[in-house]
Design a protein around this motif. Structure first.
Motif, mmCIF file in Angstrom:
data_model
loop_
_atom_site.group_PDB
_atom_site.id
_atom_site.type_symbol
_atom_site.label_atom_id
_atom_site.label_comp_id
_atom_site.label_asym_id
_atom_site.label_seq_id
_atom_site.Cartn_x
_atom_site.Cartn_y
_atom_site.Cartn_z
ATOM 1 N N TYR A 94 0.823 -1.202 0.000
ATOM 2 C CA TYR A 94 0.000 0.000 0.000
ATOM 3 C C TYR A 94 0.863 1.260 0.000
ATOM 4 O O TYR A 94 0.559 2.229 -0.693
ATOM 5 C CB TYR A 94 -0.947 0.014 1.193
ATOM 6 N N MET A 95 1.929 1.217 0.772
ATOM 7 C CA MET A 95 2.819 2.369 0.837
ATOM 8 C C MET A 95 3.469 2.636 -0.515
ATOM 9 O O MET A 95 3.590 3.789 -0.938
ATOM 10 C CB MET A 95 3.890 2.154 1.909
ATOM 11 N N GLU A 96 3.865 1.587 -1.198
ATOM 12 C CA GLU A 96 4.475 1.761 -2.521
ATOM 13 C C GLU A 96 3.493 2.395 -3.500
ATOM 14 O O GLU A 96 3.833 3.334 -4.223
ATOM 15 C CB GLU A 96 4.989 0.410 -3.037
ATOM 16 N N LEU A 97 2.266 1.890 -3.524
ATOM 17 C CA LEU A 97 1.271 2.451 -4.438
ATOM 18 C C LEU A 97 0.899 3.885 -4.060
ATOM 19 O O LEU A 97 0.766 4.749 -4.934
ATOM 20 C CB LEU A 97 0.018 1.574 -4.470
ATOM 21 N N LEU A 98 0.748 4.143 -2.778
ATOM 22 C CA LEU A 98 0.422 5.503 -2.342
ATOM 23 C C LEU A 98 1.554 6.476 -2.650
ATOM 24 O O LEU A 98 1.303 7.653 -2.930
ATOM 25 C CB LEU A 98 0.091 5.518 -0.851
ATOM 26 N N THR A 99 2.775 6.005 -2.630
ATOM 27 C CA THR A 99 3.919 6.847 -2.976
ATOM 28 C C THR A 99 3.862 7.242 -4.450
ATOM 29 O O THR A 99 4.096 8.400 -4.797
ATOM 30 C CB THR A 99 5.240 6.114 -2.669
ATOM 31 N N ILE A 100 3.528 6.306 -5.309
ATOM 32 C CA ILE A 100 3.388 6.616 -6.737
ATOM 33 C C ILE A 100 2.257 7.624 -6.936
ATOM 34 O O ILE A 100 2.406 8.615 -7.655
ATOM 35 C CB ILE A 100 3.126 5.333 -7.551
ATOM 36 N N PHE A 103 3.211 11.141 -5.787
ATOM 37 C CA PHE A 103 4.142 11.820 -6.684
ATOM 38 C C PHE A 103 3.372 12.615 -7.731
ATOM 39 O O PHE A 103 3.646 13.782 -7.974
ATOM 40 C CB PHE A 103 5.072 10.810 -7.359
ATOM 41 N N PHE A 104 2.385 11.985 -8.341
ATOM 42 C CA PHE A 104 1.594 12.673 -9.368
ATOM 43 C C PHE A 104 0.647 13.709 -8.764
ATOM 44 O O PHE A 104 0.416 14.755 -9.349
ATOM 45 C CB PHE A 104 0.825 11.656 -10.218
ATOM 46 N N TYR A 105 0.132 13.424 -7.596
ATOM 47 C CA TYR A 105 -0.767 14.375 -6.943
ATOM 48 C C TYR A 105 -0.049 15.680 -6.626
ATOM 49 O O TYR A 105 -0.587 16.765 -6.849
ATOM 50 C CB TYR A 105 -1.355 13.764 -5.669
ATOM 51 N N PHE A 106 1.162 15.599 -6.128
ATOM 52 C CA PHE A 106 1.877 16.822 -5.778
ATOM 53 C C PHE A 106 2.351 17.581 -7.011
ATOM 54 O O PHE A 106 2.422 18.806 -6.996
ATOM 55 C CB PHE A 106 3.020 16.534 -4.799
ATOM 56 N N GLN A 107 2.617 16.877 -8.077
ATOM 57 C CA GLN A 107 2.897 17.567 -9.336
ATOM 58 C C GLN A 107 1.636 18.296 -9.805
ATOM 59 O O GLN A 107 1.700 19.408 -10.326
ATOM 60 C CB GLN A 107 3.374 16.582 -10.405
ATOM 61 N N GLU A 108 0.496 17.678 -9.590
ATOM 62 C CA GLU A 108 -0.770 18.324 -9.943
ATOM 63 C C GLU A 108 -0.986 19.579 -9.100
ATOM 64 O O GLU A 108 -1.438 20.608 -9.607
ATOM 65 C CB GLU A 108 -1.921 17.345 -9.727
ATOM 66 N N LEU A 109 -0.670 19.514 -7.819
ATOM 67 C CA LEU A 109 -0.821 20.693 -6.958
ATOM 68 C C LEU A 109 0.036 21.861 -7.447
ATOM 69 O O LEU A 109 -0.397 23.017 -7.404
ATOM 70 C CB LEU A 109 -0.445 20.360 -5.516
ATOM 71 N N ILE A 110 1.219 21.552 -7.902
ATOM 72 C CA ILE A 110 2.097 22.602 -8.417
ATOM 73 C C ILE A 110 1.479 23.221 -9.671
ATOM 74 O O ILE A 110 1.500 24.437 -9.848
ATOM 75 C CB ILE A 110 3.515 22.042 -8.683
ATOM 76 N N ILE A 157 -4.207 5.481 -10.663
ATOM 77 C CA ILE A 157 -4.602 5.850 -12.030
ATOM 78 C C ILE A 157 -5.304 7.205 -12.027
ATOM 79 O O ILE A 157 -5.049 8.046 -12.894
ATOM 80 C CB ILE A 157 -5.485 4.749 -12.652
ATOM 81 N N THR A 158 -6.164 7.436 -11.046
ATOM 82 C CA THR A 158 -6.858 8.723 -10.932
ATOM 83 C C THR A 158 -5.861 9.864 -10.784
ATOM 84 O O THR A 158 -5.998 10.911 -11.420
ATOM 85 C CB THR A 158 -7.819 8.711 -9.727
ATOM 86 N N ASN A 159 -4.847 9.684 -9.959
ATOM 87 C CA ASN A 159 -3.855 10.744 -9.757
ATOM 88 C C ASN A 159 -3.013 10.979 -11.006
ATOM 89 O O ASN A 159 -2.678 12.120 -11.320
ATOM 90 C CB ASN A 159 -2.962 10.441 -8.558
ATOM 91 N N ILE A 160 -2.680 9.924 -11.712
ATOM 92 C CA ILE A 160 -1.914 10.084 -12.950
ATOM 93 C C ILE A 160 -2.753 10.825 -13.993
ATOM 94 O O ILE A 160 -2.283 11.790 -14.602
ATOM 95 C CB ILE A 160 -1.432 8.718 -13.491
ATOM 96 N N LEU A 161 -3.989 10.391 -14.179
ATOM 97 C CA LEU A 161 -4.864 11.061 -15.141
ATOM 98 C C LEU A 161 -5.152 12.501 -14.725
ATOM 99 O O LEU A 161 -5.167 13.405 -15.561
ATOM 100 C CB LEU A 161 -6.173 10.293 -15.311
ATOM 101 N N GLY A 162 -5.363 12.719 -13.428
ATOM 102 C CA GLY A 162 -5.602 14.070 -12.925
ATOM 103 C C GLY A 162 -4.425 14.982 -13.205
ATOM 104 O O GLY A 162 -4.596 16.136 -13.625
ATOM 105 N N TYR A 163 -3.232 14.454 -12.997
ATOM 106 C CA TYR A 163 -2.030 15.241 -13.285
ATOM 107 C C TYR A 163 -1.947 15.578 -14.776
ATOM 108 O O TYR A 163 -1.683 16.728 -15.146
ATOM 109 C CB TYR A 163 -0.764 14.495 -12.851
#
Length: 181
Positions: A94-100, A103-110, A157-163
Protein backbone atom coordinates in the motif's frame (compact mmCIF):
# COMPACT_ATOMS: atom_id res chain seq x y z
CA UNK A 1 -15.69 3.07 2.81
CA UNK A 2 -12.57 1.10 3.72
CA UNK A 3 -13.70 0.04 7.19
CA UNK A 4 -17.14 -0.97 5.97
CA UNK A 5 -16.13 -3.17 3.04
CA UNK A 6 -12.62 -4.40 3.77
CA UNK A 7 -11.02 -6.44 6.50
CA UNK A 8 -9.65 -4.84 9.63
CA UNK A 9 -6.09 -5.86 8.71
CA UNK A 10 -6.30 -4.45 5.16
CA UNK A 11 -7.72 -1.19 6.47
CA UNK A 12 -5.01 -1.01 9.13
CA UNK A 13 -2.25 -1.63 6.60
CA UNK A 14 -3.67 1.07 4.36
CA UNK A 15 -3.89 3.67 7.12
CA UNK A 16 -0.39 2.97 8.43
CA UNK A 17 1.02 3.25 4.90
CA UNK A 18 -0.93 6.46 4.37
CA UNK A 19 0.44 7.99 7.58
CA UNK A 20 4.02 7.45 6.41
CA UNK A 21 3.29 8.71 2.91
CA UNK A 22 1.51 11.83 4.23
CA UNK A 23 4.51 13.24 6.13
CA UNK A 24 6.61 14.51 3.22
CA UNK A 25 3.44 15.32 1.33
CA UNK A 26 2.15 17.69 3.99
CA UNK A 27 5.37 19.67 3.96
CA UNK A 28 5.47 19.88 0.18
CA UNK A 29 1.80 20.85 0.01
CA UNK A 30 2.34 23.72 2.43
CA UNK A 31 5.32 25.00 0.42
CA UNK A 32 3.56 24.81 -2.93
CA UNK A 33 0.38 26.45 -1.76
CA UNK A 34 2.03 29.38 0.03
CA UNK A 35 5.54 30.09 -1.17
CA UNK A 36 5.19 29.12 -4.83
CA UNK A 37 1.90 30.98 -5.23
CA UNK A 38 3.36 34.17 -3.72
CA UNK A 39 6.45 34.02 -5.90
CA UNK A 40 4.51 33.42 -9.10
CA UNK A 41 1.68 35.87 -8.42
CA UNK A 42 4.22 38.69 -8.63
CA UNK A 43 5.13 37.61 -12.16
CA UNK A 44 1.66 37.11 -13.63
CA UNK A 45 1.92 40.17 -15.88
CA UNK A 46 5.19 39.03 -17.45
CA UNK A 47 4.45 35.66 -19.08
CA UNK A 48 8.04 35.04 -20.12
CA UNK A 49 9.39 35.63 -16.61
CA UNK A 50 6.45 33.68 -15.18
CA UNK A 51 7.08 30.71 -17.47
CA UNK A 52 10.82 30.66 -16.76
CA UNK A 53 10.33 30.88 -13.01
CA UNK A 54 7.49 28.38 -13.04
CA UNK A 55 9.53 25.88 -15.06
CA UNK A 56 12.47 26.21 -12.66
CA UNK A 57 10.22 25.69 -9.66
CA UNK A 58 8.48 22.75 -11.32
CA UNK A 59 11.78 21.13 -12.24
CA UNK A 60 13.06 21.61 -8.69
CA UNK A 61 9.95 20.00 -7.21
CA UNK A 62 10.02 17.23 -9.80
CA UNK A 63 13.56 16.32 -8.80
CA UNK A 64 12.83 16.66 -5.08
CA UNK A 65 9.61 14.66 -5.27
CA UNK A 66 11.24 12.11 -7.51
CA UNK A 67 14.03 11.60 -4.99
CA UNK A 68 11.68 11.38 -2.00
CA UNK A 69 9.23 9.09 -3.80
CA UNK A 70 11.98 6.82 -5.07
CA UNK A 71 13.54 6.65 -1.61
CA UNK A 72 10.23 5.74 0.05
CA UNK A 73 9.35 3.25 -2.69
CA UNK A 74 12.73 1.51 -2.65
CA UNK A 75 13.06 1.45 1.13
CA UNK A 76 9.37 0.84 1.94
CA UNK A 77 10.08 -2.44 3.67
CA UNK A 78 12.85 -0.98 5.83
CA UNK A 79 10.74 2.05 6.72
CA UNK A 80 7.76 -0.07 7.77
CA UNK A 81 9.93 -2.46 9.76
CA UNK A 82 11.72 0.41 11.48
CA UNK A 83 8.61 2.41 12.37
CA UNK A 84 6.01 -0.31 13.00
CA UNK A 85 7.69 -3.72 13.15
CA UNK A 86 7.21 -6.88 11.15
CA UNK A 87 3.53 -7.30 12.06
CA UNK A 88 2.84 -4.37 9.68
CA UNK A 89 4.72 -5.85 6.71
CA UNK A 90 1.40 -5.97 4.82
CA UNK A 91 1.45 -2.16 4.64
CA UNK A 92 4.44 -2.16 2.26
CA UNK A 93 2.44 -2.77 -0.92
CA UNK A 94 0.00 0.00 0.00
CA UNK A 95 2.82 2.37 0.84
CA UNK A 96 4.47 1.76 -2.52
CA UNK A 97 1.27 2.45 -4.44
CA UNK A 98 0.42 5.50 -2.34
CA UNK A 99 3.92 6.85 -2.98
CA UNK A 100 3.39 6.62 -6.74
CA UNK A 101 -0.02 8.28 -6.41
CA UNK A 102 1.33 11.08 -4.24
CA UNK A 103 4.14 11.82 -6.68
CA UNK A 104 1.59 12.67 -9.37
CA UNK A 105 -0.77 14.37 -6.94
CA UNK A 106 1.88 16.82 -5.78
CA UNK A 107 2.90 17.57 -9.34
CA UNK A 108 -0.77 18.32 -9.94
CA UNK A 109 -0.82 20.69 -6.96
CA UNK A 110 2.10 22.60 -8.42
CA UNK A 111 0.24 22.92 -11.72
CA UNK A 112 -2.84 24.19 -9.91
CA UNK A 113 -0.90 27.26 -8.86
CA UNK A 114 -1.24 28.46 -12.46
CA UNK A 115 -5.04 28.41 -12.20
CA UNK A 116 -4.89 30.39 -8.97
CA UNK A 117 -2.38 32.96 -10.21
CA UNK A 118 -4.38 33.66 -13.36
CA UNK A 119 -7.71 33.63 -11.49
CA UNK A 120 -9.11 30.58 -13.25
CA UNK A 121 -10.03 28.60 -10.16
CA UNK A 122 -13.26 27.47 -11.81
CA UNK A 123 -11.06 25.18 -13.95
CA UNK A 124 -9.89 23.47 -10.76
CA UNK A 125 -13.51 22.71 -9.92
CA UNK A 126 -14.18 21.21 -13.35
CA UNK A 127 -11.01 19.13 -13.19
CA UNK A 128 -12.02 17.90 -9.73
CA UNK A 129 -15.35 16.73 -11.16
CA UNK A 130 -13.47 14.63 -13.71
CA UNK A 131 -11.10 13.24 -11.06
CA UNK A 132 -13.89 12.41 -8.62
CA UNK A 133 -15.84 10.63 -11.34
CA UNK A 134 -12.84 8.46 -12.20
CA UNK A 135 -12.18 7.88 -8.50
CA UNK A 136 -15.83 6.91 -7.85
CA UNK A 137 -15.64 4.33 -10.62
CA UNK A 138 -12.46 2.82 -9.14
CA UNK A 139 -14.04 2.77 -5.66
CA UNK A 140 -17.10 1.02 -7.09
CA UNK A 141 -14.96 -1.60 -8.84
CA UNK A 142 -12.84 -2.12 -5.71
CA UNK A 143 -15.95 -2.59 -3.56
CA UNK A 144 -17.62 -4.84 -6.14
CA UNK A 145 -14.62 -7.19 -6.12
CA UNK A 146 -13.94 -6.54 -2.41
CA UNK A 147 -10.31 -5.92 -3.28
CA UNK A 148 -8.51 -3.01 -1.66
CA UNK A 149 -5.63 -3.37 -4.10
CA UNK A 150 -7.95 -2.60 -7.03
CA UNK A 151 -9.24 0.42 -5.16
CA UNK A 152 -5.73 1.76 -4.54
CA UNK A 153 -4.60 1.03 -8.10
CA UNK A 154 -7.63 3.05 -9.18
CA UNK A 155 -6.43 5.82 -6.88
CA UNK A 156 -3.01 5.74 -8.57
CA UNK A 157 -4.60 5.85 -12.03
CA UNK A 158 -6.86 8.72 -10.93
CA UNK A 159 -3.85 10.74 -9.76
CA UNK A 160 -1.91 10.08 -12.95
CA UNK A 161 -4.86 11.06 -15.14
CA UNK A 162 -5.60 14.07 -12.93
CA UNK A 163 -2.03 15.24 -13.29
CA UNK A 164 -2.04 14.82 -17.07
CA UNK A 165 -5.34 16.66 -17.52
CA UNK A 166 -4.26 19.38 -15.12
CA UNK A 167 -0.90 19.70 -16.86
CA UNK A 168 -2.54 20.12 -20.25
CA UNK A 169 -4.96 22.83 -19.15
CA UNK A 170 -2.43 24.69 -17.02
CA UNK A 171 -0.09 24.85 -20.02
CA UNK A 172 -2.89 26.25 -22.16
CA UNK A 173 -3.26 29.07 -19.66
CA UNK A 174 0.37 30.10 -19.87
CA UNK A 175 0.41 29.55 -23.61
CA UNK A 176 2.80 26.63 -23.71
CA UNK A 177 1.91 22.96 -24.07
CA UNK A 178 5.59 22.05 -24.34
CA UNK A 179 7.37 20.64 -21.34
CA UNK A 180 10.19 22.24 -19.39
CA UNK A 181 11.74 24.77 -21.75
Amino acid sequence: VLAKYFSFSQTGYFYQAKKIQDVPGGIINMITQNVVFSALAKLQDDKLAFTKTYNKITLYFLVMLGFISTFIYVYAESIVLLLYGKEWIGAIFYMELLTIASFFYFQELINRVIFKVFNQTRQILYLEYVKKTIQAISIGIGIYYLDLQILIIGFVITNILGYLINYYYSRKIIGSVSSYE
